[in-house]
Motif scaffolding. Structure first.
Motif, PDB file in Angstrom:
ATOM      1  N   VAL A 121       0.852  -1.205   0.000  1.00  0.00           N
ATOM      2  CA  VAL A 121       0.000   0.000   0.000  1.00  0.00           C
ATOM      3  C   VAL A 121       0.877   1.239   0.000  1.00  0.00           C
ATOM      4  O   VAL A 121       0.610   2.219  -0.722  1.00  0.00           O
ATOM      5  N   ASP A 122       1.960   1.208   0.782  1.00  0.00           N
ATOM      6  CA  ASP A 122       2.896   2.329   0.831  1.00  0.00           C
ATOM      7  C   ASP A 122       3.563   2.530  -0.525  1.00  0.00           C
ATOM      8  O   ASP A 122       3.708   3.665  -0.999  1.00  0.00           O
ATOM      9  N   LEU A 123       3.974   1.430  -1.169  1.00  0.00           N
ATOM     10  CA  LEU A 123       4.617   1.488  -2.484  1.00  0.00           C
ATOM     11  C   LEU A 123       3.683   2.108  -3.520  1.00  0.00           C
ATOM     12  O   LEU A 123       4.066   3.031  -4.257  1.00  0.00           O
ATOM     13  N   LEU A 124       2.433   1.607  -3.568  1.00  0.00           N
ATOM     14  CA  LEU A 124       1.474   2.122  -4.550  1.00  0.00           C
ATOM     15  C   LEU A 124       1.098   3.564  -4.236  1.00  0.00           C
ATOM     16  O   LEU A 124       0.958   4.400  -5.145  1.00  0.00           O
ATOM     17  N   GLY A 125       0.942   3.871  -2.949  1.00  0.00           N
ATOM     18  CA  GLY A 125       0.567   5.225  -2.556  1.00  0.00           C
ATOM     19  C   GLY A 125       1.631   6.237  -2.909  1.00  0.00           C
ATOM     20  O   GLY A 125       1.337   7.313  -3.436  1.00  0.00           O
ATOM     21  N   ARG A 126       2.891   5.920  -2.615  1.00  0.00           N
ATOM     22  CA  ARG A 126       3.991   6.836  -2.944  1.00  0.00           C
ATOM     23  C   ARG A 126       4.047   7.093  -4.445  1.00  0.00           C
ATOM     24  O   ARG A 126       4.412   8.195  -4.885  1.00  0.00           O
ATOM     25  N   ALA A 127       3.726   6.046  -5.240  1.00  0.00           N
ATOM     26  CA  ALA A 127       3.769   6.177  -6.701  1.00  0.00           C
ATOM     27  C   ALA A 127       2.542   6.883  -7.263  1.00  0.00           C
ATOM     28  O   ALA A 127       2.433   7.068  -8.480  1.00  0.00           O
ATOM     29  N   GLY A 128       1.609   7.255  -6.373  1.00  0.00           N
ATOM     30  CA  GLY A 128       0.410   7.960  -6.816  1.00  0.00           C
ATOM     31  C   GLY A 128      -0.693   7.047  -7.316  1.00  0.00           C
ATOM     32  O   GLY A 128      -1.715   7.522  -7.821  1.00  0.00           O
ATOM     33  N   LEU A 129      -0.510   5.750  -7.158  1.00  0.00           N
ATOM     34  CA  LEU A 129      -1.511   4.772  -7.613  1.00  0.00           C
ATOM     35  C   LEU A 129      -2.495   4.507  -6.481  1.00  0.00           C
ATOM     36  O   LEU A 129      -2.596   3.389  -5.954  1.00  0.00           O
ATOM     37  N   LEU A 130      -3.250   5.536  -6.120  1.00  0.00           N
ATOM     38  CA  LEU A 130      -4.126   5.450  -4.959  1.00  0.00           C
ATOM     39  C   LEU A 130      -5.279   4.484  -5.178  1.00  0.00           C
ATOM     40  O   LEU A 130      -5.710   3.789  -4.241  1.00  0.00           O
ATOM     41  N   GLU A 131      -5.810   4.437  -6.399  1.00  0.00           N
ATOM     42  CA  GLU A 131      -6.908   3.512  -6.686  1.00  0.00           C
ATOM     43  C   GLU A 131      -6.448   2.062  -6.552  1.00  0.00           C
ATOM     44  O   GLU A 131      -7.154   1.207  -6.005  1.00  0.00           O
ATOM     45  N   GLU A 132      -5.243   1.779  -7.066  1.00  0.00           N
ATOM     46  CA  GLU A 132      -4.692   0.426  -6.927  1.00  0.00           C
ATOM     47  C   GLU A 132      -4.474   0.087  -5.459  1.00  0.00           C
ATOM     48  O   GLU A 132      -4.690  -1.057  -5.039  1.00  0.00           O
ATOM     49  N   ALA A 133      -4.055   1.065  -4.697  1.00  0.00           N
ATOM     50  CA  ALA A 133      -3.834   0.854  -3.267  1.00  0.00           C
ATOM     51  C   ALA A 133      -5.144   0.501  -2.575  1.00  0.00           C
ATOM     52  O   ALA A 133      -5.206  -0.424  -1.755  1.00  0.00           O
ATOM     53  N   ILE A 134      -6.226   1.236  -2.936  1.00  0.00           N
ATOM     54  CA  ILE A 134      -7.543   0.949  -2.350  1.00  0.00           C
ATOM     55  C   ILE A 134      -8.019  -0.448  -2.746  1.00  0.00           C
ATOM     56  O   ILE A 134      -8.552  -1.209  -1.923  1.00  0.00           O
ATOM     57  N   ASP A 135      -7.820  -0.811  -4.009  1.00  0.00           N
ATOM     58  CA  ASP A 135      -8.232  -2.145  -4.476  1.00  0.00           C
ATOM     59  C   ASP A 135      -7.483  -3.243  -3.710  1.00  0.00           C
ATOM     60  O   ASP A 135      -8.064  -4.274  -3.364  1.00  0.00           O
ATOM     61  N   LEU A 136      -6.189  -3.014  -3.452  1.00  0.00           N
ATOM     62  CA  LEU A 136      -5.408  -4.000  -2.721  1.00  0.00           C
ATOM     63  C   LEU A 136      -5.916  -4.130  -1.288  1.00  0.00           C
ATOM     64  O   LEU A 136      -6.035  -5.242  -0.764  1.00  0.00           O
ATOM     65  N   ILE A 137      -6.261  -2.991  -0.681  1.00  0.00           N
ATOM     66  CA  ILE A 137      -6.792  -3.025   0.693  1.00  0.00           C
ATOM     67  C   ILE A 137      -8.085  -3.821   0.739  1.00  0.00           C
ATOM     68  O   ILE A 137      -8.307  -4.633   1.647  1.00  0.00           O
ATOM     69  N   LYS A 138      -8.937  -3.623  -0.273  1.00  0.00           N
ATOM     70  CA  LYS A 138     -10.225  -4.337  -0.311  1.00  0.00           C
ATOM     71  C   LYS A 138     -10.040  -5.843  -0.517  1.00  0.00           C
ATOM     72  O   LYS A 138     -10.875  -6.642  -0.086  1.00  0.00           O
ATOM     73  N   SER A 139      -8.945  -6.228  -1.181  1.00  0.00           N
ATOM     74  CA  SER A 139      -8.716  -7.645  -1.491  1.00  0.00           C
ATOM     75  C   SER A 139      -7.949  -8.385  -0.397  1.00  0.00           C
ATOM     76  O   SER A 139      -7.715  -9.590  -0.508  1.00  0.00           O
TER      77      SER A 139
END
Length: 845
Positions: free
Chosen positions: A617-635
């Motif tokens: 989540v930190d990796l995706l968030g830092r890269a600005g991929l917030l939607e991907e981060a949210i999807d990962l949290i949901k999964s």
């Protein structure tokens, strides 16, 4: 007892002129019994022997050399303290009444009896008395005398007896040779034992076994096993003692394949398997990790004795199979054999590991009923058990009832208090101790480290040095950890020098601690140098090296190290993937991060834990991929915790996503309402977006809850003194010079085109006030102080408690170029190495 043997050689007659020399043709064996009613040899107790002796006395045969010889031989054969004392009295009376010096046979019998019974001192004194009396020892004397020397580990006495053997030309006697090997092995002088063995013209199974057992007991298991195979090749059939010793050597080596190869000789060579051998095999299988084989062998043994039960119980406890240990204990209580103190040590330790208070109390009851509480190791085990069951009062009661409190008792109490997070009480006990040992100091140093009292741990280490206590590997692991958390590089270098100067062996654990210490102090070059010098490296050592690269922001090298680790056959664990994913996160390696994350389960069979999802989540968030981060949290297969949402919230601040930030903050508030930093971060996000009404609401909530924002602070070490700076604080004694230096820096930065980033001021004030507040950030004060208090060209090292802001980051880059200084800043997340206007993070943090 240190006995000084006379330099007199028994080959030279020492018989006084008034003593008749002994007839060397006297019989060496027990003469036939003249008594019609029986002989001394048939007596089974000292009482019976005294009755027979009385019978001979009535017949007037007490003064017969034959009768006295048989009496002494029978007493020696019994080998009790009472029988040996009776033999000595009979011998003394005989000499006084007959005016005789006694015979060689009598002395040999007395020496043999005392030596066999474990009274080595008495055996040696009898030998000296015999030599003084002018009786020349023979080949039957020396095995008993040497055995007595072995019993008291009398190397000095034994080597003198060896000299007499050589002078008498008896060194070729196989029985004397075997006794010499046994003596030197017992004294730990294996080089002497080997020399005797190699010089023997004739060797029997005892010769080989004595040397094999010596090697096995003296931590030379490889030599023991090698000698065993050499013995078999020469055609010597091993006996049960040989097998027990060589199997024990395999257990020490933890080599199951070798152990099974050795065990095969039991059947092949016709060696009968007795209880001692079964015990050795069970111990070997357990230590080699073949738990099933050990259990099967134990279950199949119909003649289980106490030693066998204790062996499997202690190994179960050592392997963490405490329920199995308690099951064996239960069987012993029901069916026998009766548990002893060794059994109870294992049972109490098992209860401690399980945290089973009820069963622990039952064990305590058994100890009291059977009078075992007097053994200090039993009481120490109970202290540990009660402490691990969180019953500090009971542990104190056991401790207070101990009549003899050993250092282990005090250390057990201190360790237990620390384990219950009661460092204050542990400190009080530490100060009350009548004496301290290295274990005590190590326990306290590591306790302070565990409690994050790093400066106190270093101070205690200095006090330890003043007391003259020499540190060991365990000490230095704790000290290195404390130093790493403090980020004190000068201290880190001193610690390494101390280890080298004091020849402290750097094993895997200490080497790993040093790698981590230098990495945390910002000296990754030294960290990797130590890592490369390590002779052995386990997964923890590789993790420390990868973590060092992650702190530096060198994701590429971190991945290279991981691949090298795999090539060397080191199996990764969950922790190394945390270091790897962190390195990818700090460098923006999104694809590489996804690949490593998926490989955990697919390739390495490691199921990702919540901490790994947090890294992603930190990796995706830092890269600005917030939607991907949210999807990962949901999964996620588990419920996301406050750390997961905290990583997302931090990313929302970087990428100015106010809506998602509010959602993340709401989830964090539900999960961890006491986390101050989250509310502050949300307030800062609103401030960055200019939503001052929302800022006011959040800050009002903080005020209502009595929560205060943690002020930013920075520290740096100059000439061994740590200087601390807080934003806006003017209490430093060099404040005037710092202010002048800051003014100069700001002027030079302005000339270089630097414009302060006012968005980093989270207060609704005018721009002039914002500029002033920015200039007072703690890291800027520390850098200014560093410039005026260190020599030209010296690196400036700063440790900050919070994340460095964007303006201070730009400030540090420009200062490093304009003033030609390397600036190292360790914030609460990572290291920033500023060199020539650039940062190691490449502005990605």
């Amino acid at each position: 007892m240190a006995v000084t043997l006379l330099p007199l050689s028994p080959l030279v007659s020492a018989t006084p002129t008034f003593i008749t020399p002994t007839n060397q043709n006297d019989p060496k064996t027990t003469p036939k019994d003249p008594s019609p009613t029986g002989s001394f040899q048939n007596c089974k107790s000292i009482k019976e022997l005294k009755q027979v002796h009385s019978h001979f006395t009535k017949k007037g045969l007490t003064h017969s050399p034959s009768t006295v010889s048989k009496l002494i031989a029978a007493c020696a054969q019994m080998g009790t303290l009472e029988s040996l004392d009776y033999a000595q009295k009979a011998f003394k009376l005989y000499r006084e009444d007959e005016g005789s010096i006694g015979s060689l046979f009598m002395y040999n019998s007395l020496i043999r009896g005392h030596s066999s019974a474990g009274f080595g001192d008495a055996a040696i004194l009898l030998y000296i008395e015999m030599v003084i009396a002018g009786i020349v020892p023979d080949k039957f004397t020396f095995p008993f005398v040497l055995s007595g020397c072995a019993k008291i580990v009398g190397f000095c006495e034994g080597i003198q007896v060896h000299g007499v053997v050589v002078k008498m030309g008896l060194e070729e006697d196989v029985f004397i040779g075997n006794s010499l090997i046994h003596l030197y092995a017992e004294c730990g002088k294996m080089e002497y034992a080997r020399k005797v063995f190699d010089g023997m013209l004739e060797r029997n199974v005892v010769s080989w076994t004595s040397l094999i057992c010596g090697y096995a007991r003296r931590d030379c298991p490889e030599e023991a096993v090698s000698l065993f195979f050499e013995m078999v090749e020469t055609g010597i059939t091993p006996n049960s003692v040989t097998m027990v010793c060589v199997i024990s050597a395999c257990a020490k080596l933890k080599d199951l394949e070798l152990g099974e190869k050795v065990s095969a000789y039991v059947g092949e060579e016709g060696v009968k398997c007795n209880t001692l051998m079964v015990n050795a095999l069970v111990d070997m299988y357990m230590k080699c990790g073949a738990i099933g084989s050990a259990k099967r062998l134990f279950d199949e043994c119909v003649d289980r004795n106490l030693v066998l039960c204790n062996t499997i119980m202690s190994n179960y406890v050592r392997q963490g199979l405490v329920s199995d240990a308690l099951a064996v204990f239960g069987e012993m209580l029901q069916q026998g054999p009766r548990p002893d103190r060794v059994t109870m040590l294992s049972a109490i330790s098992a209860c401690a590991q399980l945290g089973n208070l009820l069963f622990g109390k039952q064990c305590h009851g058994y100890v009291l009923r059977n009078g075992l509480e007097g053994w200090d190791n039993i009481s120490n085990a109970m202290i540990d058990m009660y402490m691990k069951c969180a019953k500090q009062e009971m542990a104190h009661r056991v401790f207070n009832c101990m009549s003899k409190k050993t250092l282990v008792s005090w250390n057990s109490l201190i360790a237990g208090l620390i384990g219950n997070d009661n460092v204050e009480s542990a400190w009080e006990i530490f100060n009350e101790m009548p004496e301290n040992d290295l274990v005590t100091w190590n326990t306290m140093v590591n306790a302070l480290v565990q409690e994050s009292m790093f400066e106190e741990a270093i101070e205690l280490f200095r006090e330890m040095q003043n007391e003259g206590i020499k540190a060991d590997r365990v000490t230095m692991v704790g000290v290195a950890s404390a130093c790493g958390y403090l980020g004190a590089l000068d201290l880190a270098k001193w610690i390494l020098t101390y280890i080298e100067k004091n020849n402290i062996h750097c094993d895997i654990r200490l080497g790993t601690a040093l790698v981590d210490m230098f990495a945390r102090c910002g000296d990754t070059q030294s960290a990797i140098q130590i890592f490369n010098k390590m002779a052995k490296r386990d997964v923890s050592a590789w993790t420390a090296a990868i973590g060092a690269m992650a702190m530096e922001g060198n994701g590429e090298r971190a991945v290279e190290l991981f691949n090298e680790m795999l090539r060397q056959g080191v199996k990764p664990d969950e922790v190394v993937f945390v270091a790897l994913l962190t390195a990818c996160s700090r460098c923006g390696f999104v694809d590489q991060g996804w690949h490593l994350f998926r490989s955990m389960e697919e390739i390495h069979g490691i199921y990702p834990q919540i901490v790994h999802y947090g890294c992603m989540v930190d990796l995706l968030g830092r890269a600005g991929l917030l939607e991907e981060a949210i999807d990962l949290i949901k999964s996620m297969p588990m419920e996301p915790n406050d750390v997961i949402w905290g990583s997302l919230l931090a990313a929302c601040r970087t990428h100015k996503n106010v809506k998602l930030a509010a959602h993340a903050a709401e989830r964090i508030t539900e999960l961890a309402p006491d986390r101050t930093g989250i509310h502050v971060l949300l307030s800062n996000i609103y401030a960055s977006a200019g939503k001052w009404n929302e800022v006011a609401k959040v800050r009002l909530q903080l005020k209502e809850k009595g929560i205060h924002k943690v002020p930013g602070s920075s520290s740096m070490q100059v000439n061994g003194i740590i200087h601390e700076f807080t934003s806006g604080d003017e209490s430093h004694p060099e404040k005037a010079h710092i202010a002048m230096m800051l003014q100069e820096i700001n002027c030079r930065l302005k000339d270089a085109g630097h414009v302060p980033d006012l968005t980093n001021v989270m207060l609704d004030v005018d721009e002039h006030e914002k500029e002033y507040l920015l200039s007072q950030h703690s890291e800027k004060l520390a850098i200014a102080f560093g410039l005026i208090s260190t020599g030209q060209g010296m690196p400036i090292r700063v440790v900050k408690n919070l994340r460095i802001c964007a303006d201070c980051h730009s400030f540090s880059k420009l200062v490093s170029r304009i003033y030609e200084r390397e600036i190292i800043v360790r914030d609460n997340s990572r290291f920033h190495f500023f060199r020539e206007g650039n940062c190691s993070c490449c502005d990605y943090w």
